[in-house]
Design a protein around this motif. Structure first.
Motif, PDB file in Angstrom:
ATOM      1  N   ASN A 170       0.065 -18.866 -41.906  1.00 14.71           N
ATOM      2  CA  ASN A 170      -0.307 -18.492 -43.273  1.00 14.71           C
ATOM      3  C   ASN A 170      -1.534 -17.584 -43.269  1.00 14.71           C
ATOM      4  OD1 ASN A 170       1.761 -19.958 -44.450  1.00 14.71           O
ATOM      5  ND2 ASN A 170       0.532 -21.829 -44.654  1.00 14.71           N
ATOM      6  N   VAL A 171      -2.511 -17.921 -42.434  1.00 16.66           N
ATOM      7  CA  VAL A 171      -3.728 -17.097 -42.325  1.00 16.66           C
ATOM      8  C   VAL A 171      -3.374 -15.700 -41.850  1.00 16.66           C
ATOM      9  CG1 VAL A 171      -5.826 -16.774 -40.956  1.00 16.66           C
ATOM     10  CG2 VAL A 171      -5.345 -19.002 -41.998  1.00 16.66           C
ATOM     11  N   MET A 172      -2.524 -15.633 -40.835  1.00 21.02           N
ATOM     12  CA  MET A 172      -2.140 -14.324 -40.321  1.00 21.02           C
ATOM     13  C   MET A 172      -1.483 -13.473 -41.412  1.00 21.02           C
ATOM     14  SD  MET A 172       0.752 -13.415 -37.495  1.00 21.02           S
ATOM     15  CE  MET A 172       1.963 -13.922 -38.728  1.00 21.02           C
ATOM     16  N   GLY A 173      -0.557 -14.069 -42.155  1.00 20.95           N
ATOM     17  CA  GLY A 173       0.116 -13.320 -43.212  1.00 20.95           C
ATOM     18  C   GLY A 173      -0.848 -12.834 -44.275  1.00 20.95           C
ATOM     19  N   LEU A 174      -1.810 -13.686 -44.671  1.00 16.96           N
ATOM     20  CA  LEU A 174      -2.774 -13.303 -45.701  1.00 16.96           C
ATOM     21  C   LEU A 174      -3.677 -12.173 -45.204  1.00 16.96           C
ATOM     22  CD1 LEU A 174      -3.894 -13.885 -48.520  1.00 16.96           C
ATOM     23  CD2 LEU A 174      -5.468 -15.516 -47.472  1.00 16.96           C
ATOM     24  N   LEU A 175      -4.132 -12.268 -43.953  1.00 21.49           N
ATOM     25  CA  LEU A 175      -4.985 -11.210 -43.400  1.00 21.49           C
ATOM     26  C   LEU A 175      -4.239  -9.881 -43.358  1.00 21.49           C
ATOM     27  CD1 LEU A 175      -6.778 -13.051 -40.441  1.00 21.49           C
ATOM     28  CD2 LEU A 175      -7.731 -12.459 -42.671  1.00 21.49           C
ATOM     29  N   HIS A 176      -2.955  -9.921 -42.999  1.00 23.04           N
ATOM     30  CA  HIS A 176      -2.172  -8.691 -42.929  1.00 23.04           C
ATOM     31  C   HIS A 176      -1.930  -8.090 -44.311  1.00 23.04           C
ATOM     32  CE1 HIS A 176      -0.291  -9.429 -38.667  1.00 23.04           C
ATOM     33  NE2 HIS A 176      -1.604  -9.321 -38.652  1.00 23.04           N
TER      34      HIS A 176
ATOM     35  N   LYS B 249       0.026 -10.409 -31.204  1.00 27.16           N
ATOM     36  CA  LYS B 249       0.601 -11.218 -30.129  1.00 27.16           C
ATOM     37  C   LYS B 249       0.665 -12.677 -30.574  1.00 27.16           C
ATOM     38  CE  LYS B 249      -1.128  -8.170 -26.477  1.00 27.16           C
ATOM     39  NZ  LYS B 249      -2.040  -8.036 -25.316  1.00 27.16           N
ATOM     40  N   ASP B 250       1.833 -13.276 -30.373  1.00 26.31           N
ATOM     41  CA  ASP B 250       2.037 -14.673 -30.763  1.00 26.31           C
ATOM     42  C   ASP B 250       2.076 -15.547 -29.512  1.00 26.31           C
ATOM     43  OD1 ASP B 250       2.784 -17.118 -31.692  1.00 26.31           O
ATOM     44  OD2 ASP B 250       4.481 -16.415 -32.880  1.00 26.31           O
TER      45      ASP B 250
ATOM     46  N   SER C 132      -2.565 -19.128 -29.195  1.00 24.26           N
ATOM     47  CA  SER C 132      -3.345 -18.517 -30.269  1.00 24.26           C
ATOM     48  C   SER C 132      -2.537 -17.359 -30.839  1.00 24.26           C
ATOM     49  CB  SER C 132      -4.689 -18.020 -29.731  1.00 24.26           C
ATOM     50  OG  SER C 132      -5.483 -17.476 -30.766  1.00 24.26           O
ATOM     51  N   LEU C 133      -2.865 -16.951 -32.057  1.00 26.44           N
ATOM     52  CA  LEU C 133      -2.340 -15.708 -32.617  1.00 26.44           C
ATOM     53  C   LEU C 133      -3.422 -14.640 -32.479  1.00 26.44           C
ATOM     54  CD1 LEU C 133      -0.729 -16.976 -35.964  1.00 26.44           C
ATOM     55  CD2 LEU C 133       0.423 -16.561 -33.773  1.00 26.44           C
ATOM     56  N   HIS C 134      -3.044 -13.453 -32.027  1.00 27.17           N
ATOM     57  CA  HIS C 134      -3.989 -12.342 -31.910  1.00 27.17           C
ATOM     58  C   HIS C 134      -3.517 -11.199 -32.805  1.00 27.17           C
ATOM     59  CE1 HIS C 134      -5.737 -13.422 -27.660  1.00 27.17           C
ATOM     60  NE2 HIS C 134      -5.687 -14.459 -28.482  1.00 27.17           N
ATOM     61  N   THR C 135      -4.425 -10.613 -33.536  1.00 29.83           N
ATOM     62  CA  THR C 135      -4.081  -9.434 -34.320  1.00 29.83           C
ATOM     63  C   THR C 135      -5.313  -8.552 -34.454  1.00 29.83           C
ATOM     64  OG1 THR C 135      -3.043  -8.660 -36.373  1.00 29.83           O
ATOM     65  CG2 THR C 135      -4.630 -10.461 -36.568  1.00 29.83           C
ATOM     66  N   SER C 136      -5.103  -7.281 -34.758  1.00 32.70           N
ATOM     67  CA  SER C 136      -6.208  -6.344 -34.987  1.00 32.70           C
ATOM     68  C   SER C 136      -6.062  -5.743 -36.380  1.00 32.70           C
ATOM     69  CB  SER C 136      -6.211  -5.229 -33.937  1.00 32.70           C
ATOM     70  OG  SER C 136      -6.577  -5.740 -32.678  1.00 32.70           O
ATOM     71  N   LEU C 137      -7.181  -5.672 -37.102  1.00 35.30           N
ATOM     72  CA  LEU C 137      -7.172  -5.213 -38.496  1.00 35.30           C
ATOM     73  C   LEU C 137      -8.038  -3.978 -38.657  1.00 35.30           C
ATOM     74  CD1 LEU C 137      -7.822  -8.680 -40.204  1.00 35.30           C
ATOM     75  CD2 LEU C 137      -5.590  -7.624 -39.765  1.00 35.30           C
ATOM     76  N   MET C 138      -7.655  -3.143 -39.615  1.00 32.10           N
ATOM     77  CA  MET C 138      -8.501  -2.023 -40.027  1.00 32.10           C
ATOM     78  C   MET C 138      -9.367  -2.522 -41.179  1.00 32.10           C
ATOM     79  SD  MET C 138      -7.946   0.507 -38.039  1.00 32.10           S
ATOM     80  CE  MET C 138      -8.696   1.858 -38.923  1.00 32.10           C
ATOM     81  N   TYR C 139     -10.637  -2.814 -40.899  1.00 31.27           N
ATOM     82  CA  TYR C 139     -11.539  -3.323 -41.929  1.00 31.27           C
ATOM     83  C   TYR C 139     -12.091  -2.134 -42.717  1.00 31.27           C
ATOM     84  CZ  TYR C 139     -14.950  -6.526 -43.976  1.00 31.27           C
ATOM     85  OH  TYR C 139     -15.682  -7.284 -44.849  1.00 31.27           O
ATOM     86  N   GLU C 140     -13.031  -2.394 -43.596  1.00 32.48           N
ATOM     87  CA  GLU C 140     -13.599  -1.324 -44.430  1.00 32.48           C
ATOM     88  C   GLU C 140     -14.205  -0.235 -43.559  1.00 32.48           C
ATOM     89  OE1 GLU C 140     -16.362  -3.457 -46.746  1.00 32.48           O
ATOM     90  OE2 GLU C 140     -14.853  -4.649 -47.799  1.00 32.48           O
ATOM     91  N   ASN C 141     -14.195   0.996 -44.082  1.00 36.21           N
ATOM     92  CA  ASN C 141     -14.744   2.162 -43.381  1.00 36.21           C
ATOM     93  C   ASN C 141     -14.037   2.410 -42.052  1.00 36.21           C
ATOM     94  OD1 ASN C 141     -16.706   2.422 -45.451  1.00 36.21           O
ATOM     95  ND2 ASN C 141     -18.000   0.905 -44.405  1.00 36.21           N
TER      96      ASN C 141
END
Length: 696
Positions: free
Chosen positions: A276-282, A293-294, A306-315
């Protein structure tokens, strides 16, 4: 340094039933035995085993492991013996201490051989009880923390290199990421001091400029999740200098171009919350494709989830996020050591899968360099996941092939491999596997590993097994050849050779048995005269020396062939002197010499490969070219005229294709070498009568 009562209290906190008297005896024993010995820092030597024991209490390990940590250097550095340890602390502790102790100091051996021998013994001891590894990792971590006290820079560098190459990867393989990261950081500081200082300074500047940016982002993530009704813990950190430096090296970028310097960890209540956290972050921030990576549904070999993901944050700031439960986090940070906690009733078998592979590598490796190479391959590579047709899961390094998979399943299966299917389709054995592939290995009763496989397998286990099989097969063939040559040698001896004469000859030559002698003869390690002299001393005194004949004219010579073995040049690629070449060998046949880029090799040849090169006197071979002519009178005559002008004798000429307004001919030409053949092709291409010319 921990005091005696402090150490015991630590153990009693998580294991109230621990044998307090035994722990006290072990503490006093190590203090007494090490006595006045001191470390490079000037501290009493016994402070080191006490601190290692403290590290083991942080992992909540059992009382035998704590006692082992206290005693691990007594046998090596004091007058204590393993028997003394067993009498005072029991057989279990004595066995563990024996496993951790460096069993021999081979001072006269080269550095790489000494490291390999210690590693060999360590791996064998570790295979019996994984606690040996846990204590050894604690020992190495504390030594790295005090490494700066050692005055000799070359010794610091040697220890740091060994830590980076062996111990940090081992820590990663058993899931002890905290140990791995600290070891890498401390080793990096010694091995790349300038890079370490530069990156550390840049991180400080970034920290000052950002003003608590990590905490601010962590808070923002937590607020976004709280608004969705998810109760989580969020923490953030900067990646340590070694991790940043490694990314800079891999991506060939500067510090400013490394965008994911910050990493965040989200601790959830349940596995469902993780997704759920992963989906909300995406949905809240753009995620980077290909960076998810799952490891929850498909854990790593060491149990990491663990779940690993990379996000484009602000700026446009790129950040890495890891999502896991509290239980996953505990196991992830301390790996196998968490299973050895006193609370665990079902302790894991020390012979975990990857450790079994290491032991097979130890048995198969021929020399120290091979052992170190194969071991590093086995313990430190990124992984992919593949399945057997029955659904058994195997983890392999990226780039692994069907042959790597076969050896991962079992060495016997690898030895008998003749083909493979991936996802139901027949594929070449060199095909690299992808995540989720289903691999079916096709076996043959009389199959043996091929030398050519070494050009594409990537796992240490596969390389070690292939090299061992090839060595055994080559030895058998050389022995058989040597036996035939021996029969010719004894015909020149002026006496009948019986069993007694043979035994005496072997003693004189310091050989164990007949096969050793045949192998030496077949491999040209011993001359005919030496064999004859060993069989009948004095029989060669009146014999003239046999002249050595040199290779002249156009005779070809090939380096890398076993003496007495014939060869032919392959018709599929027509190699000429100057080409890089390999040999293929089938039992009972001559070696066939191919150019290394021959298409027949790429499609797979059921034979052994031999590394070959041209001899110095090699000159003259048949090269094959295809010439495409314009379909008009005189063009063929012009092509043959170019052959003549360049002193190339035409051995064969046939029309290969007629496609108006062109016609193509294949020509076999006698040439001196590759340069000669290339000059002919260039001259053909320069002619207006010729549309194209190429070697085939």
């Amino acid at each position: 340094m921990l005091r005696q009562y402090e150490l015991v209290e630590r153990v009693k906190e998580y294991d109230p039933d621990a044998d307090e008297a035994m722990l006290n005896r072990a503490y006093v024993y190590t203090v007494q035995k090490h006595g006045t010995q001191t470390r490079a820092s000037g501290d009493p030597y016994f402070s080191h085993p006490v601190e290692v024991a403290g590290l083991m209490t942080d992992l909540k390990l059992d009382q035998e492991t704590i006692a082992t940590a206290l005693l691990h250097d007594t046998v090596e550095d004091t007058l204590a013996t393993i028997d003394d340890i067993e009498v005072n602390f029991g057989g279990d502790v004595a066995r563990l201490v024996d496993g951790v102790t460096k069993l021999s100091k081979i001072e006269q051996m080269p550095e790489n051989e000494r490291a390999a021998e210690n590693l060999r013994k360590f791996l064998l001891a570790m295979s019996e009880d994984i606690r040996v590894l846990l204590v050894k990792l604690g020992d190495r971590l504390h030594n790295m923390r005090t490494l700066h006290f050692i005055k000799k820079p070359e010794k610091r560098e040697r220890i740091a290199r060994e830590t980076m190459d062996i111990y940090a990867p081992l820590a990663e393989r058993v899931g002890m990421y905290e140990y791995m990261r600290e070891m890498q950081l401390l080793a990096f500081e010694q091995l790349e001091p300038e890079a370490f200082a530069t990156i550390t300074k840049r991180l400080e500047q970034l920290r000052d400029k950002g003003g608590g940016q990590v905490d601010a982002i962590a808070l923002k993530i937590k607020q976004a999740l709280a608004e969705a009704g998810l109760s989580v813990e969020v923490s953030g950190r900067e990646k340590h200098p070694y991790s940043i430096w490694k990314k800079m090296a891999e991506r060939h970028v500067s510090f400013e171009q490394v965008t994911d310097i910050m990493a965040f960890r989200v601790i959830c209540e349940s596995e469902a919350d993780c997704y759920n956290v992963m989906g909300l972050l995406h949905r809240t921030w753009q995620f980077l494709p290909g960076r998810f990576k799952d490891y929850i549904s498909t854990p790593k070999n060491n149990g990491y989830r663990s779940l690993h993901t990379s996000l484009m944050y602000e700026n446009s700031m790129r950040v890495e996020v890891q999502i896991r439960t509290r239980e996953m986090h505990q196991l992830n940070e301390f790996g196998l050591s968490a299973h050895w906690s006193y609370k665990q009733g079902d302790r894991p078998d020390g012979q975990v899968g990857w450790l079994r592979d290491l032991i097979e590598i130890v048995d198969a490796s021929h020399d120290p360099e091979e052992l170190l190479e194969h071991t590093r391959m086995a313990i430190y590579q990124d992984r992919i996941f593949a399945f057997t047709p029955k659904g058994a899961l195997f983890q392999l390094p990226k780039g692994s092939t069907a042959v790597d998979f076969a050896f991962a399943v079992h060495t016997d299966i690898g030895d008998q491999t003749v083909g493979a299917k991936i996802n139901g389709r027949h594929i070449p054995l060199r095909t690299q596997l992808q995540n989720g592939d289903v691999v079916e290995i096709i076996k043959g009763k009389n199959a043996v590993p091929q030398m050519s496989w070494l050009s594409f397998v990537v796992t240490g286990k596969a390389k070690a097994a292939i090299r061992r099989a090839v060595r055994l097969k080559e030895r058998g063939e050389i022995v058989a050849m040597g036996q035939k040559l021996f029969d010719q040698i004894i015909n020149q001896v002026p006496a009948k050779i019986g069993k007694k004469a043979m035994r005496e000859a072997l003693k004189r030559l310091e050989m164990e048995d007949d096969d050793d002698l045949y192998f030496a003869i077949g491999a040209s390690d011993i001359s005919d005269r030496d064999v004859m002299e060993a069989l009948v001393p004095g029989c060669t005194e009146a014999m003239p020396e046999r002249p050595e004949w040199s290779k002249t004219g156009k005779r070809l010579s090939i380096r890398g062939l076993t003496p007495g073995v014939g060869f032919t040049l392959a018709d599929c690629c027509h190699p000429v002197p100057g080409d890089k070449i390999v040999g293929t060998r089938r039992s009972g046949e001559k070696v066939e010499v191919h150019a290394v880029d021959c298409h027949a090799l790429a499609s797979g040849i059921d034979s052994d490969w031999i590394d070959l090169s041209w001899g110095r006197q090699s000159a003259g071979a048949v090269g094959r070219i295809r010439v495409t002519l314009y379909d008009r009178p005189g063009t063929l005559a012009e092509a043959t005229g170019i052959f003549a002008q360049n002193n190339a004798n035409v051995r064969e000429l046939e029309r290969a294709q007629y496609d108006p307004p062109f016609q193509s001919y294949d020509a076999n030409l006698e040439v001196k070498d590759l340069a000669h053949l290339n000059r002919i092709v260039s001259a053909l291409r320069a002619s207006d009568a010729i549309a194209s010319a190429e070697r085939i």
